[in-house]
Design an enzyme around this catalytic site. Structure first.
Site, PDB file in Angstrom:
ATOM      1  N   ALA A  32      71.751 -63.274 -13.730  1.00 57.24           N
ATOM      2  CA  ALA A  32      73.133 -63.736 -13.814  1.00 57.24           C
ATOM      3  C   ALA A  32      73.133 -65.214 -14.136  1.00 57.24           C
ATOM      4  O   ALA A  32      72.194 -65.946 -13.793  1.00 57.24           O
ATOM      5  CB  ALA A  32      73.891 -63.471 -12.507  1.00 57.24           C
ATOM      6  N   GLY A  33      74.181 -65.667 -14.827  1.00 57.47           N
ATOM      7  CA  GLY A  33      74.304 -67.073 -15.194  1.00 57.47           C
ATOM      8  C   GLY A  33      75.750 -67.511 -15.178  1.00 57.47           C
ATOM      9  O   GLY A  33      76.639 -66.787 -14.703  1.00 57.47           O
ATOM     10  N   MET A  35      77.848 -67.773 -17.577  1.00 62.11           N
ATOM     11  CA  MET A  35      78.761 -67.089 -18.477  1.00 62.11           C
ATOM     12  C   MET A  35      78.832 -65.586 -18.244  1.00 62.11           C
ATOM     13  O   MET A  35      79.724 -64.937 -18.789  1.00 62.11           O
ATOM     14  CB  MET A  35      78.354 -67.346 -19.929  1.00 62.11           C
ATOM     15  CG  MET A  35      78.566 -68.775 -20.371  1.00 62.11           C
ATOM     16  SD  MET A  35      78.253 -68.969 -22.125  1.00 62.11           S
ATOM     17  CE  MET A  35      79.502 -67.853 -22.790  1.00 62.11           C
ATOM     18  N   ASP A 146      71.996 -74.495 -25.499  1.00 62.74           N
ATOM     19  CA  ASP A 146      71.603 -74.294 -24.104  1.00 62.74           C
ATOM     20  C   ASP A 146      70.153 -73.816 -24.042  1.00 62.74           C
ATOM     21  O   ASP A 146      69.812 -72.882 -23.317  1.00 62.74           O
ATOM     22  CB  ASP A 146      72.530 -73.276 -23.437  1.00 62.74           C
ATOM     23  CG  ASP A 146      72.388 -73.276 -21.910  1.00 62.74           C
ATOM     24  OD1 ASP A 146      71.916 -74.295 -21.361  1.00 62.74           O
ATOM     25  OD2 ASP A 146      72.748 -72.273 -21.275  1.00 62.74           O
TER      26      ASP A 146
END
Length: 615
Positions: A32-33, A35, A146
Site C-alpha cells: 500500500a502507498g 495513492m 517518484d
C-alpha cells in the site's frame, strides 16, 4: 478469507478490501502507498499480476481522473526490458485501477533493509538497468517523478522499474493541498522540492540517490522529518563519505544541484561500464546470494481462485408441465430465452390435453422445450448478487456496430406468439395510401429546396467542403508560412501567427510539453525525429496531395516520425488536438549533430478546422 497466504510479503485481504476488481479475483495484498493499494491477482490463464487500486479520494477528483487516463495511455506504450508492462486498466470505473505484470522479486528498499547494502558490481548493474528503464519511460513522454527504492524491484535477471508516471496524475489536484504527498521527500530533486519543476533530469537525480542508497544502505541526505530532509536536499551537499570509490564519478554527477550539470542516461551507462573491471552483463548472478535466495519464496504464490462448479442439471420435466428453472450458484444472471420462464419464476400451468374423444379437446401444439440451465462462465470471478424475481426480466437495448457483432434476427416479444399481420379496417385503406403519397410529395419538396443549384451535376465545391468538416461549419481558409527554420529541441504551436519556433515554456522539454509539432534529437541513440505531443502525424504518400480533405481522410496515425523517413518535399499531415490541421512540407536539415542543427519546413495551417478534442 479462509486462510492467509504463507509468504511474509503477502498479506491477507481485510474486510474493507474488495473481493473482485474489474473481473479479477483478488488473492492477497502486496502493498500500500499514498495513492492506493496493490493486490495480487491472476489472469484467466493463471498468470500472476499486480493490480493497483487508486484511493477513493483520488477517484473523486475530476482533474486526477483526466491525468490518470492520460498517464495510463502513455504507460501502455512502455515496453522495456527493465519495466513491468501494463496489462489492463480501468480509468472510468468507481475505483480506477491499473494492472501490471507481477515481478517475483523484493523491492530495493526491502532487500537493503533485510540484507544490507549491495556489492559494487550489483550496484553498477542496478544503475545500468534503471537507466535503460528511464530511457524507455522518457521516450514514451513520461517523467517518473517518484523514483525511489520501493519502486525498483529486484528480479532474477535484473531490476524492474514500476509506478512510472502515476504520480503525475496527482500533481496540482485538490488533494495536494490536503496532506496527500506526491513523491517521496528523501528522493526528490532540489528543483522538485523547491519549485515543483519536473524534467527528465529530475529522474536522473533520483537515479543517483538510488545507486548511493543501494551501495551505502541509507539515504545520502539523512533521515528525519520531511521538511528537514527537503531543506538538506535543496541547500546542502549529500553525504558520500561511505560511498565506494568506483561509484563516485557517476553518483556525484547525478546528484548535481543544477539539472543542466547532470549526465544524460547514455553518459550514466558509459560511466558505469568504465567503473567496472569486467563488462556489465545482466545474469542470474547479478545479486548477492542472500538476496537471490529470497526470490524463491516469491515464486510460491497462492493458487488462483477457481470459478464455482456448475450445479447438477435438474430432472427432465413431464410432457404436460414446465417446472421453474432453478438458479445456478455462481452463474451470472441472464434473461430467459424467448418462450422460457425467467429464472426462479414458475411457469404458468399449461393446459393438460383431454383424453381422446372428450369434449373441449384442443389441437395439439408444439412440444414443450426442456428447461434451460445456464452454466457458469469459466472466467466469471464476480459472485452474482441476489436479484429480485419478476415475472418479466428487465430489457436492455443491445448495442451493435463495428466489432460488436451483427444484430440477431427479430423475435416475437417474450410470452407472445407471433401471428399473421393484422388487416387494415375496411374503408381505411384508401386514406392510408393517400396520406403516404402526400407525405412523400411534401418530403421531396423540402429536400429539393435544401439542395444547391446544380446539385444534380458535378456538385458544388463549397458544399463538399462543408460536408467534409465534422463540425458542420464552413472550412477555414488556409494560411501559408514558407521556410520556417526549427532548431533542435524546439516546437511550433499552430495557434501562433506566425508560428515561431520556441522551447517548451515550462522547461520540461518538447517531449513532455504540449507541442503541435516539434523537432528533437535522441541523445542516447542519436536519431532525430519530428513529433507531436498535442496531436497526431501522418506521412503522405507521393500520390497524395497535402490538403485539408486529405488530412481529414488519412488514418495512418503516429506520434513521432524519424527524419530518415523524410526527403525534400515530403508532406506530413498534423492534426492538433486543439482543432487545427496543418500540412508540413519538409525542406531539409542543416547543421551538425549539436544543438545548432535545425530543419526547414513549409507550413500550411487551417485553424479551428475541427472541434477541439476533449482530454
Amino acid at each position: 478469507m479462509s486462510s492467509a497466504p504463507s509468504a511474509e510479503f503477502l498479506q491477507p485481504l481485510r474486510a474493507d478490501d474488495p473481493a473482485v476488481v474489474g473481473g479479477y479475483r483478488l488473492a492477497a495484498v502486496l502493498g500500500a502507498g499514498g495513492m492506493g493499494k496493490v493486490y495480487l491477482s491472476h489472469t484467466p490463464g493463471g498468470r500472476p499480476i499486480a493490480l493497483k487500486v487508486i484511493r477513493p479520494e483520488f477517484g473523486e477528483d475530476p482533474e486526477f481522473r483526466r491525468r490518470f487516463r492520460q498517464e495510463v495511455r502513455a504507460a501502455e506504450r512502455v515496453q522495456g526490458l527493465y519495466t513491468a508492462p501494463v496489462i489492463d486498466s480501468d480509468t472510468e470505473g468507481p475505483l480506477p485501477w491499473l494492472a501490471t505484470a507481477y515481478v517475483p522479486g523484493p523491492s530495493l528498499a526491502h532487500a537493503v533493509a533485510r540484507h544490507g547494502a549491495l556489492p559494487v558490481r550489483s550496484v553498477l548493474l542496478l544503475t545500468v538497468g534503471v537507466a535503460e528503464a528511464l530511457h524507455v519511460i522518457h521516450g514514451a513522454g513520461i517523467v517518473h517523478r517518484d523514483l525511489k527504492p520501493a519502486n525498483v524491484l529486484l528480479a532474477s535477471d535484473g531490476p524492474r522499474v514500476i509506478d512510472f508516471g502515476i504520480a503525475r496524475a496527482a500533481d496540482t489536484t485538490a488533494l495536494t493541498s490536503t496532506g496527500v504527498s506526491v513523491g517521496t521527500p528523501a528522493f526528490m530533486a532540489p528543483e522538485q522540492a523547491s519549485a515543483g519543476t519536473v524534467t527528465p533530469a529530475t529522474d536522473v537525480f533520483a537515479l543517483g540517490q538510488i545507486a548511493a542508497f543501494a551501495a551505502i544502505g541509507a539515504s545520502v541526505f539523512g533521515d528525519g522529518p520531511s521538511h528537514a530532509v527537503l531543506y538538506r536536499i535543496v541547500h546542502e551537499d549529500p553525504d558520500l563519505s561511505a560511498l565506494p570509490e568506483e561509484l563516485r564519478p557517476v553518483v556525484t554527477r547525478c546528484l548535481s544541484r543544477d539539472p543542466a550539470d547532470r549526465p544524460t542516461l547514455a553518459e550514466v551507462i558509459e560511466r558505469c561500464n568504465a567503473a567496472s573491471e569486467a563488462p556489465l552483463r545482466q545474469g542470474e548472478d547479478w545479486l548477492p546470494q542472500a538476496v537471490a535466495g529470497s526470490l524463491t519464496e516469491r515464486l510460491r504464490l497462492p493458487a488462483p481462485a477457481s470459478a464455482p462448479a456448475p450445479a447438477p442439471a435438474p430432472a427432465p420435466p413431464t410432457p404436460t408441465e414446465v417446472p421453474p428453472r432453478p438458479p445456478v450458484p455462481g452463474a451470472p444472471a441472464v434473461p430467459a430465452a424467448p418462450g422460457y420462464p425467467p429464472a426462479g419464476v414458475a411457469a404458468a400451468p399449461t393446459q393438460t390435453a383431454p383424453a381422446p374423444g372428450a369434449s373441449g379437446a384442443v389441437p395439439p401444439g408444439p412440444p414443450t422445450p426442456p428447461p434451460y440451465t445456464q452454466a457458469p462462465h469459466p472466467y466469471a470471478y464476480a459472485q452474482p448478487q441476489p436479484q429480485p424475481q419478476y415475472g418479466q426480466p428487465p430489457y436492455t437495448q443491445p448495442s451493435y456496430g463495428p466489432g460488436r457483432g451483427t444484430p440477431p434476427p427479430p423475435y416475437p416479444a417474450q410470452g407472445f406468439v407471433a401471428g399473421p399481420p393484422a388487416r387494415p379496417r375496411p374503408g381505411r385503406t384508401g386514406l392510408i395510401v393517400a396520406g403516404a403519397v402526400v407525405a412523400a410529395v411534401v418530403g421531396l419538396v423540402v429536400i429539393g429546396s435544401l439542395l444547391p443549384d446544380g446539385s444534380g451535376g458535378k456538385g458544388d465545391d463549397r458544399a463538399r467542403g462543408a460536408a467534409g468538416s465534422s463540425s458542420g461549419r464552413p472550412d477555414p481558409q488556409p494560411v501559408a508560412y514558407p521556410g520556417i527554420d526549427v532548431p533542435q529541441n524546439h516546437q511550433l504551436m499552430f495557434a501562433d501567427h506566425p508560428p515561431r519556433p520556441a522551447e517548451e515554456p515550462t522547461g520540461a522539454g518538447v517531449l513532455y510539453g504540449h507541442a503541435d509539432l516539434f523537432y528533437f534529437r535522441d541523445t542516447l541513440f542519436g536519431d532525430e525525429k519530428f513529433g507531436s505531443t498535442n496531436g497526431k502525424l501522418v506521412v503522405l504518400n507521393n500520390s497524395e496531395k497535402g490538403s485539408l480533405e486529405t488530412c481529414r481522410s488519412v488514418t495512418r496515425f503516429t506520434e513521432k516520425i524519424g527524419l530518415d523517413q523524410l526527403t525534400d518535399g515530403t508532406q506530413v499531415c498534423v492534426l492538433s488536438k486543439a482543432g487545427h490541421i496543418a500540412v508540413a512540407t519538409f525542406r531539409g536539415r542543416t547543421g551538425g549533430a549539436k544543438e545548432t542543427a535545425f530543419v526547414t519546413v513549409d507550413l500550411t495551417v487551417w485553424r479551428n478546422a475541427e472541434p477541439a478534442a476533449k482530454n
